[in-house]
Scaffold this motif. Structure first.
Motif, mmCIF file in Angstrom:
data_model
loop_
_atom_site.group_PDB
_atom_site.id
_atom_site.type_symbol
_atom_site.label_atom_id
_atom_site.label_comp_id
_atom_site.label_asym_id
_atom_site.label_seq_id
_atom_site.Cartn_x
_atom_site.Cartn_y
_atom_site.Cartn_z
ATOM 1 N N UNK A 182 0.897 -1.212 0.014
ATOM 2 C CA UNK A 182 -0.014 0.000 0.093
ATOM 3 C C UNK A 182 0.985 1.268 -0.060
ATOM 4 N N UNK A 183 0.645 2.255 -1.042
ATOM 5 C CA UNK A 183 1.218 3.539 -0.763
ATOM 6 C C UNK A 183 0.564 4.482 -0.171
ATOM 7 N N UNK A 184 1.392 5.371 0.351
ATOM 8 C CA UNK A 184 0.767 6.558 1.152
ATOM 9 C C UNK A 184 1.444 7.810 0.754
ATOM 10 N N UNK A 185 1.101 8.983 0.535
ATOM 11 C CA UNK A 185 1.620 10.132 -0.154
ATOM 12 C C UNK A 185 1.463 11.211 0.722
ATOM 13 N N UNK A 186 2.033 12.214 0.892
ATOM 14 C CA UNK A 186 2.156 13.510 1.460
ATOM 15 C C UNK A 186 2.080 14.601 0.424
ATOM 16 N N UNK A 187 1.076 15.152 0.078
ATOM 17 C CA UNK A 187 1.183 16.347 -0.856
ATOM 18 C C UNK A 187 1.704 17.583 -0.286
ATOM 19 N N UNK A 188 2.768 18.091 -0.375
ATOM 20 C CA UNK A 188 3.537 19.030 0.033
ATOM 21 C C UNK A 188 3.344 20.406 -0.678
ATOM 22 N N UNK A 189 2.945 20.290 -2.115
ATOM 23 C CA UNK A 189 3.053 21.576 -2.612
ATOM 24 C C UNK A 189 1.564 22.421 -2.398
ATOM 25 N N UNK A 190 1.680 23.642 -2.349
ATOM 26 C CA UNK A 190 0.438 24.345 -2.378
ATOM 27 C C UNK A 190 -0.530 24.068 -3.188
#
Length: 144
Positions: free
Chosen positions: A136-144
């Protein structure tokens, strides 16, 4: 019936102009500043397959190192222009990246693939990849 490509050349991209010329293979336009950053980073690799001088496919890889594991290659993205698919270009690009990884001393190479992406799964299997299980892949959107 699969058509074999005979006039294909795979080369490592070294200039932003090469990436710009191949931007139809990317999800969006190749921005000069991002291209420069990618190409300047140690451990980043972009290979482009040319058929009769035209960019037909690309594969990018990023070396990942860890103190207790060594260095492995992550196949970050593979793309083949729709008009050149089912000719072995994706397999050949994957194998070329694996050879590059081996030459750099990487102990392995891996790629994350959606489990329903049959074309990608077939390409990687034909290049010798083994199924190592579901993750399972999890992501953190960091760009505004």
């Amino acid at each position: 019936m699969r058509t074999i490509v005979t006039a294909m050349d795979i080369r490592r991209a070294v200039t932003p102009a090469e990436l710009s010329a191949a931007e139809s293979l990317f999800d969006g336009p190749a921005r000069t500043e991002w291209s420069e950053r990618f190409l300047a980073a140690p451990g980043h690799v972009m290979l482009i397959a040319y058929v009769d001088g035209v960019p037909a496919g690309m594969v990018s890889g990023i070396e990942m190192s860890h103190p207790d594991k060594g260095t492995e290659m992550c196949l970050y993205e593979l793309s083949v222009d729709e008009g050149y698919r089912r000719r072995g270009i994706g397999r050949d690009l994957t194998l070329a990246l694996a050879e590059e990884a081996k030459a750099r001393g990487c102990y392995g190479m891996w790629v994350g693939v959606d489990t329903d992406n049959e074309a990608a799964l077939a390409t990687y299997t034909s290049a010798g990849a083994r199924d190592e299980g579901v993750f399972s892949m999890r992501g953190w959107p960091l760009a505004p």
